[in-house]
Write an enzyme that holds these catalytic residues in place. Structure first.
Site, PDB file in Angstrom:
ATOM      1  CD1 TRP A   1      -1.829  -2.198   2.093  1.00  0.00           C
ATOM      2  CD2 TRP A   1      -2.682  -1.621   0.202  1.00  0.00           C
ATOM      3  NE1 TRP A   1      -2.613  -3.122   1.734  1.00  0.00           N
ATOM      4  CE2 TRP A   1      -3.129  -3.037   0.528  1.00  0.00           C
ATOM      5  CE3 TRP A   1      -2.962  -1.317  -1.238  1.00  0.00           C
ATOM      6  CZ2 TRP A   1      -4.116  -3.482  -0.318  1.00  0.00           C
ATOM      7  CZ3 TRP A   1      -3.782  -1.991  -1.885  1.00  0.00           C
ATOM      8  CH2 TRP A   1      -4.447  -3.065  -1.393  1.00  0.00           C
ATOM      9  CG  ASP A   2       3.818   2.522   2.984  1.00  0.00           C
ATOM     10  OD1 ASP A   2       3.024   3.287   3.252  1.00  0.00           O
ATOM     11  OD2 ASP A   2       4.738   2.097   3.709  1.00  0.00           O
ATOM     12  CB  VAL A   3       4.617   0.186  -3.301  1.00  0.00           C
ATOM     13  CG1 VAL A   3       5.138   0.198  -4.757  1.00  0.00           C
ATOM     14  CG2 VAL A   3       5.850  -0.208  -2.407  1.00  0.00           C
TER      15      VAL A   3
ATOM     16  N   GLY B   1       2.625   5.941  -2.995  1.00  0.00           N
ATOM     17  CA  GLY B   1       3.742   6.579  -3.559  1.00  0.00           C
ATOM     18  C   GLY B   1       3.684   6.849  -5.095  1.00  0.00           C
TER      19      GLY B   1
END
Lengths: 386, 386
Positions: free
Chosen positions: A165-167, A170
């Site tokens: 989810w961070d990826v 971003g």
């Protein structure tokens, strides 16, 4: 660092960030030629020491997520330092005035910045929609995937190792900034954008049909180990104890797999006996355990190299599972045009990756991350001159 | 469908796609206001029937990944049909001339299209860098994550359920198209972009430090179950058999967790006895099993609601694990401004999600996916008129 022919040449972004999502968003644009100036408090943000670490204790995580940026440090606690950060945003030229952040400092609020720069583009990543904090791990726990991952007889959750989810967040941030910049170029209007990490996960979970499926069926998707939902794909163990994944998405894939494993006739007989049609996804999925049980002995009787040799010239989609250590040690990894050994200040020669977008002007290869604060004086002098 | 004030108003993209990555890339731009025309062969691409399915057999996957697009079908086998697809790309106006695809048809090659449209922007998603096929599952097997996921005593791989590389690839595609469009707007030059799914995974794995860590240490990252690498975070089971994740990334997080669970004094004594400093990430990580064992009884002695009540007003990051069914049934899900119940032709009322990028002009909510081929005549007539 910015090449004139690069896709995003001229674009200038100020980044006040930490952890994965915001730094990845900025780096995605930097690797396409934007000038990205990461501004940190003196001593660095909380991600400065984040694992994984190099043997000398330096953060490989920080080095990996800040490649090709410039680094400015300022005293975020003093009014002068705070004003200097706002100055950088406001005075970063006609192709600037863009702030990417996951911080909520009142002295970097939309109101403060828009007063100085009416065409401001500000993208702020938050945790939850309501502004409360959340991180990749907590978002993932709430969204359904950990309780559907792993073997069917497992009871508890299985967390992911990739902060997916961070990826995604971003990359959505990079999309949002470019979309806003296009609008500004056409209409002159700025944009204030909020991007909650929780919403990224919810949006993607919806896009992939998980949400509507659970709503319409009232049931949770079954936990099916390494099987593919709605088709036939699975891992098999070879004679030399390697794991190989095979994926059959089409009729020819499955026919080739049946032939290579010497099970074409047996599978046809079983198909007939079950009244099934293994050319069809649904039937392959329904009888996946039977099919897997019929194929497993062939894999168990051959080495990984033999399996690879047999599958190589077929239509079957397959891959041998590798560890990160095997991936890093494989000569093919460094041979990729995406990967370089770079001299990373403070660490040494490390494997680093560029943008996966192969396009003219984006082929310079990965640049090192800056030394924290190394560009402070140069950047402040340049922008004062504008 | 395109609103004049939308960030990407006016942008027109032709999409010849299937499966996850390319359709998600187009939809990401459609949800920001671009006009995205998905062109399929008569009868649809292979993803038309892909799982998950609605109870009536319609693909929720297709519906989820094609929201807000227009749909054109043409005969891809006939020269006339092939030329009509190329016409759509070439004649889609000054803000068009953009093709997003994961297909490799020779009649849609860069050479063919550039001859008709010198400022062409073409982004093609491939499997591997060398042009051979690969899918999310096979890429993931080769990149290291499945052999590092799950419990430490596990031997084999654990596949992911979220197709994380497809998602990242789709978002990278959206970034690539917008970057190319910015360059074209500034310089007049088109772009031919290749985006291999395998490179997306390799790039991100490098960015997050996994590659350099394995290179420098020569070792694979340990398999640590649901623990966080380099900090303290873990799942705990409650008295009523729910699972709760707690994450402590800072000293205050950990102090609050120790206090709430009534273990502050015990943890301080253990810390002293071990010569450790639990205010520091590394020490929390090293002694994670001891810490978890000391905290677990408190969770086991309280219900999930009691745990939630106790953690709510602390700094601790936490989340209760939910299934997809619980997520879909939670009134909070539909209450999110991101989620709507839409009327999806061929299926009915389903939960659908919009873009997580909250920005002016992108707030119209998710639009349904088109009926396959529904816009064929209208689109062909409009473009012929240009």
């Amino acid at each position: 660092m910015t090449l004139p022919g690069a896709p995003l040449a001229g674009l200038r972004i100020i980044e006040v960030s930490s952890f994965v999502a915001a730094p990845l968003g900025g780096m995605t644009l930097a690797q396409l030629g934007a000038e990205v100036i990461r501004v940190d408090p003196i001593g660095g943000a909380p991600d400065t020491t984040r694992w994984p670490l190099a043997p000398n204790g330096a953060s490989l995580y920080w080095a990996g997520l800040n490649k090709g940026k410039r680094s400015v440090t300022l005293d975020f606690r003093s009014p002068d330092g705070q004003r200097a950060v706002a100055d950088l945003v406001a005075e970063s030229g006609p192709d600037g005035g863009i702030l990417l952040t996951n911080a909520g400092y009142p002295w970097l609020s939309p109101e403060v910045l828009k007063a100085r720069r009416p065409d401001l583009i500000l993208l702020r990543i938050t945790g939850r929609h309501d502004g409360t904090p959340a991180v990749d791990y907590t978002v993932n726990a709430g969204i359904g995937f950990p309780l559907t991952t792993g073997d069917g007889d497992r009871h508890g959750p299985v967390n992911h190792v990739l902060p997916a989810w961070d990826v995604a967040c971003g990359l959505y941030a990079a999309v949002g900034l470019l979309a806003a910049e296009r609008r500004r170029r056409r209409t002159g209007a700025g944009s204030v954008i909020t991007l909650p990490l929780e919403d990224v996960a919810l949006a993607v979970t919806g896009h992939l049909g998980f949400l509507a499926e659970a709503q319409l069926t009232g049931r949770n998707r079954p936990r099916i180990g390494n099987h593919l939902y709605g088709g036939f794909a699975r891992d098999f163990r070879t004679r030399d104890d390697a794991a190989v994944l095979v994926v059959t998405l089409t009729k020819p894939h499955f026919a080739d797999l049946a032939r290579v494993t010497g099970r074409a006739e047996t599978l046809a007989a079983v198909e007939k006996a079950l009244g099934a049609d293994f050319a069809v996804d649904n039937d392959r999925y329904e009888h996946r355990e039977v099919i897997a049980a019929l194929l497993a002995p062939w894999f168990a009787g051959h080495t990984a190299d033999e399996v690879a040799g047999a599958l190589r010239d077929t239509s079957v989609l397959w891959e041998r599972y590798r560890t990160f250590a095997e991936l890093a040690a494989d000569p093919g990894t460094l041979a990729s045009s995406l990967v370089s050994l770079i001299d990373q200040p403070g660490i040494g020669r490390i494997l680093a990756t560029g943008t996966p977008l192969a396009m003219e002007g984006a082929g310079a290869g990965p640049q090192p991350a800056p030394v924290l604060g190394a560009d402070t004086e140069a950047v402040l002098n340049e922008l004062r001159g504008q």
